[in-house]
Design an enzyme around this catalytic site. Structure first.
Site, PDB file in Angstrom:
ATOM      1  N   GLU A 115      -6.900   0.081   1.168  1.00  0.00           N
ATOM      2  CA  GLU A 115      -6.789  -0.838   2.293  1.00  0.00           C
ATOM      3  C   GLU A 115      -5.797  -1.959   1.995  1.00  0.00           C
ATOM      4  OE1 GLU A 115     -10.917   0.877   2.913  1.00  0.00           O
ATOM      5  OE2 GLU A 115     -10.190  -0.398   1.289  1.00  0.00           O
ATOM      6  N   VAL A 116      -5.255  -2.505   3.075  1.00  0.00           N
ATOM      7  CA  VAL A 116      -4.439  -3.722   3.052  1.00  0.00           C
ATOM      8  C   VAL A 116      -4.985  -4.629   4.143  1.00  0.00           C
ATOM      9  CG1 VAL A 116      -2.132  -4.714   3.383  1.00  0.00           C
ATOM     10  CG2 VAL A 116      -2.384  -2.509   2.224  1.00  0.00           C
TER      11      VAL A 116
END
Length: 305
Positions: free
Chosen positions: A47-48
């Site tokens: 994830e970002v």
């Protein structure tokens, strides 16, 4: 050329280059959806996060979470890591951060409490945004095919394989022991078949496997596979850990109980992570569930747009 700054952190660890990697964009103003997705794909992390001013001034920020393939409503390690990054800043959109942060997300408002040592922020504890949801049950053969393990390696004594969620859905299954867990490998073809049969509304089919430690039922080893999200294996999955923990506590006969669990993940990847989960049950119903962990800053830089 326009650019945007980023910070990467290793989450659920006190050791740099262990735990789960997260990239945080502390000021994502000016980025559109396509740019956010492209940045998340470029990093290739599970994830970002993209931080924006809150819509409600009583909250700290609005946080959007992207995997390499899509935006998701909630995830554990992105919230812990984002709280760590923002808590170490002098200000967040003009406001000095205190020890309690509130993030607006698609799954709801996520509350975070910062952890400190000698005055420095070292990690965070977050409260999951949604109550436990359970179902459907998933057949053993599907789990065995996805994990490439024999069917008898799946322990159904405590519960059948089932989908659970506290903001993001996961199929969870208990394996007989750590050896069986370590032997698991994701089969993408089987995941595609499982996704056609059991696809959740908010994500693709992903699988959280665990085994109990000998002598301590509340210390677990886990692995998470999400190849349909381009995450072959995740070294730490806070949202799955929280959902599984809440589910296990829901199965207890006790009407009221508080349980602390420790989940170790990422060992087979060489990125050992430690996730602490606390679950409260009152009146026979699981209530507050929180996850906590330490973080370490890894890199800082800018992305050319």
């Amino acid at each position: 050329m326009h650019s945007v700054d980023y910070v990467t952190v290793d989450v659920f660890t006190e050791d740099r280059f262990a735990g789960n990697q997260l990239a945080v964009i502390p000021d994502a103003r000016g980025l559109n959806d396509q740019q956010m997705q492209a940045i998340a794909t470029e990093f290739g992390y599970s994830e970002v996060t993209f931080v924006l001013p809150p819509e409600n001034p009583g909250n700290t920020a609005r946080v959007r979470i992207f995997t390499p393939t899509m935006e998701i409503p909630f995830a554990g390690h992105p919230n812990v890591g984002t709280a760590f990054v923002l808590g170490r800043q002098a200000e967040i959109f003009g406001r000095v951060p205190d020890n309690h942060l509130r993030f607006e997300e698609r799954a709801g408002v996520v509350e975070a409490a910062l952890s400190r040592a000698d005055g420095a922020v070292t990690g965070a504890r977050i409260v999951v945004p949604r109550p436990l949801s359970i179902g459907p049950t998933i057949d053993v053969e599907t789990i065995a095919a996805c994990a490439m393990v024999p069917s008898d390696a799946i322990d159904t004594g405590n519960h059948a394989p089932v989908r659970v969620s506290v903001g993001l859905p996961f199929a969870v299954a208990e394996l007989t022991d750590v050896a069986a867990l370590s032997a698991a490998r994701p089969n993408v073809t089987a995941f595609e078949a499982a996704n056609k049969r059991y696809k959740p509304d908010e994500d693709s089919f992903s699988l959280f496997l665990y085994a109990r430690s000998t002598g301590n039922p509340w210390r677990l080893r886990a692995r998470m596979f999400a190849p349909l999200d381009n995450v072959i294996e995740d070294p730490a999955t806070g949202s799955a850990s929280a959902a599984l923990s809440a589910y296990l506590v829901s199965l207890l006969p006790d009407d009221a109980i508080d349980v602390d669990l420790t989940i170790e993940q990422g060992v087979e990847m060489g990125r050992r992570s430690i996730i602490e989960v606390s679950v409260s049950k009152n009146g026979g119903t699981v209530g507050k569930t929180s996850i906590a962990g330490a973080c370490v800053t890894a890199m800082r830089g800018s992305i050319a747009l």
